[in-house]
Design an enzyme around this catalytic site. Structure first.
Site, short mmCIF file in Angstrom:
data_model
loop_
_atom_site.label_atom_id
_atom_site.label_comp_id
_atom_site.label_asym_id
_atom_site.label_seq_id
_atom_site.Cartn_x
_atom_site.Cartn_y
_atom_site.Cartn_z
N ASP A 1 -14.27 -16.03 7.46
CA ASP A 1 -12.88 -15.66 7.17
C ASP A 1 -12.18 -15.45 8.52
O ASP A 1 -12.28 -14.40 9.12
CB ASP A 1 -12.85 -14.38 6.32
N TYR B 1 0.83 -1.20 0.00
CA TYR B 1 0.00 0.00 0.00
C TYR B 1 0.87 1.26 0.00
O TYR B 1 0.66 2.18 0.78
CB TYR B 1 -0.94 0.00 1.21
N LYS C 1 -2.48 -16.20 7.99
CA LYS C 1 -1.74 -15.35 8.92
C LYS C 1 -0.99 -16.14 10.00
O LYS C 1 0.12 -16.56 9.76
CB LYS C 1 -2.66 -14.28 9.48
N TYR D 1 -12.80 -6.85 5.42
CA TYR D 1 -11.57 -6.96 4.63
C TYR D 1 -11.30 -8.44 4.41
O TYR D 1 -11.28 -9.22 5.37
CB TYR D 1 -10.37 -6.31 5.35
C1 LIG Z 1 -4.96 -10.44 5.91
C2 LIG Z 1 -6.32 -10.95 5.62
C3 LIG Z 1 -6.62 -11.58 4.40
C4 LIG Z 1 -5.60 -11.70 3.28
O1 LIG Z 1 -4.51 -12.49 3.63
P1 LIG Z 1 -3.14 -12.33 2.80
O2 LIG Z 1 -2.28 -13.44 3.33
O3 LIG Z 1 -2.61 -10.97 3.09
O4 LIG Z 1 -3.48 -12.51 1.36
C5 LIG Z 1 -7.91 -12.05 4.22
N1 LIG Z 1 -8.84 -11.94 5.18
C6 LIG Z 1 -8.58 -11.35 6.37
C7 LIG Z 1 -9.65 -11.29 7.40
C8 LIG Z 1 -7.32 -10.83 6.62
O5 LIG Z 1 -7.08 -10.22 7.79
#
Ligand SMILES: *Cc1c(COP(=O)(O)O)cnc(C)c1O
Length: 435
Positions: free
Chosen positions: A255, A26, A284, A154
């Site tokens: 997610d 970014y 993550k 997100y």
């Molecule tokens: C960081 C994140 C993503 C994307 O993961 P990347 O490994 O950066 O592609 C998707 N969903 C959530 C909730 C996130 O915090």
């Protein structure tokens, strides 16, 4: 081509070369903000090239939950690299991937039985969306091609993931005609400890009712909306969302990429509500912050629907799928988490953040201070001046990376009370100085 001269830049040259060639997240390539060269990382400390040591408040974006260079994780990496670093996953398999999949199935909500590995969180979300669409084709409802979500979310930076990010703070403006048009409801109104009213789910219910036979899935971050604003919402909202998905016969995608592995105080965000999603994304912290890896889990029902499509297979397969190094360190990281008393560790981090950030409430530029699990947020009234704020935080001996109106921390679970004091004092001090 002539031979490329070898070079070993000193730290000053490194920063110049970085500025000349390297794109950061970014960030502008033509007028980038300063970056700080790291030469080492150990436990909760980052060592900068100029000799300064910073206490880490970010876990490298939710990932390094055990801190840096943890001996157990280092050993898992060494042991696997001495066997083999990678083999393709088409037609081959190996212990690290199988053991990790088995462990993930055992620790996620019971009906999730199938594990699809990928290389990053965004891809795990793409996989989840493709699973949902392909599932409905297998079940004879190919018109279910759209996704319902809430504002303020997100889900990643690839196209499908972007299409379900918040339409205002996300990147919809830049890619309007490129992205699939999804269906957005207002963000969850009730905060974590607020009561849910019957009307709170109306926006989602209306979308589901007005688009019969069109919705493949609802996707949401359980309990914590992360990069879309660091908001914590009521578990009862998620419970009712699950009930609405059942009522309208659509799938629920959780997610858990940011919320997973204990960050919110429960092992999964979904656990706050006792909800079982149909599709479940992790990433993550999966590898303890060592390598990029993610996974999308689904139920037998979803897997069977997907495999009832004409080809009988799920149409996805990343080159580095199931990477053995990543899988080995992920397995070690999850076992390490479960073998330690992670929930007391997270509770201790939570207490340290709560105590340390309390002073920010008195500052006029602060709109709100909130803490859930090992996540602490100072929300300002105005967007931060990132250049000044970043320097002010680093000058106070901590690594915290603000964005928008948010100065927030999600420290490693191994952070001591003293570490948390440094991190929170830096946050409060920097906000007071330049918020
Ligand atoms: C960081 C994140 C993503 C994307 O993961 P990347 O490994 O950066 O592609 C998707 N969903 C959530 C909730 C996130 O915090």
């Amino acid at each position: 081509m002539d031979a490329v001269p070898l070079s070993t830049p000193d730290p000053g040259q490194l920063v110049d070369l970085d500025r000349a060639h390297v794109w950061h997240p970014y960030a502008s390539a033509v007028d980038p903000l300063p970056v700080y060269p790291v030469v080492g990382a150990q436990g909760t400390r980052l060592e900068l090239a100029d000799g300064r040591e910073l206490v880490d408040g970010m876990s490298s974006w939710w990932a390094a939950i055990h801190g840096y260079r943890h001996p157990v994780l280092d050993r898992a990496m060494h042991e696997q690299v001495d066997r083999f670093a990678h083999v393709m996953f088409g037609g081959l398999t190996h212990r690290p991937a199988v053991e990790l999949a088995d462990l993930l199935v055992r620790i996620t909500p019971a009906p999730l039985t199938r594990v699809f590995f990928s290389d990053s969180g965004s891809v795990a979300v793409e996989v989840a969306l493709k699973m949902a669409l392909q599932y409905w084709q297998g079940r004879g409802e190919p018109t279910r091609q759209r996704v319902v979500t809430v504002r303020g979310g997100y889900h990643g930076d690839t196209a499908g993931a972007m299409s379900v990010c918040d339409p205002v703070t996300g990147m919809h403006g830049l890619f309007r005609d490129y992205l699939p048009r999804q269906l957005f409801a207002d963000r969850p109104r009730p905060r974590y400890d607020e009561e849910v009213r019957d009307t709170d789910l109306d926006p989602v219910a209306t979308l589901l009712r007005d688009h019969p036979g069109e919705v493949a899935a609802v996707i949401i971050e359980p309990i914590v909306q992360g990069a879309g604003g660091m908001r914590f919402y009521a578990p009862e909202y998620l419970r009712r969302l699950r009930a609405l998905c059942d009522e309208y016969g659509t799938l629920l995608i959780a997610d858990e990429i940011a919320t997973g592995f204990g960050r919110t105080g429960r092992l999964w965000g979904s656990d706050h509500a006792g909800v079982v999603p149909d599709i479940f994304c992790v990433g993550k912290a999966l590898t303890g912050g060592y390598l990029s890896m993610a996974a999308t889990l689904c139920t037998d029902e979803v897997a069977e629907g997907i495999c009832a499509t004409p080809g009988g297979v799920f149409m996805h397969g990343p080159t580095f799928m199931g990477n053995p190094l990543a899988a080995a360190v992920a397995h070690a990281s999850v076992e390490l988490l479960l073998s330690a008393d992670w929930s007391s560790r997270v509770a201790a981090v939570s207490a340290g953040l709560t105590e340390g950030l309390a002073a920010a409430r008195e500052l006029p530029q602060v709109a709100e201070v909130r803490v859930l699990g090992a996540i602490g947020v100072i929300e300002l009234r105005e967007p931060v001046d990132l250049r000044r704020m970043q320097a002010a935080i680093v000058d106070r001996g901590a690594w915290v990376r603000p964005f928008g109106r948010l100065v927030y921390a999600m420290p490693p679970y191994v952070s001591t009370a003293a570490d948390l004091q440094v991190v929170t004092a830096a946050m409060v001090g920097a906000v007071a100085a330049c918020g």
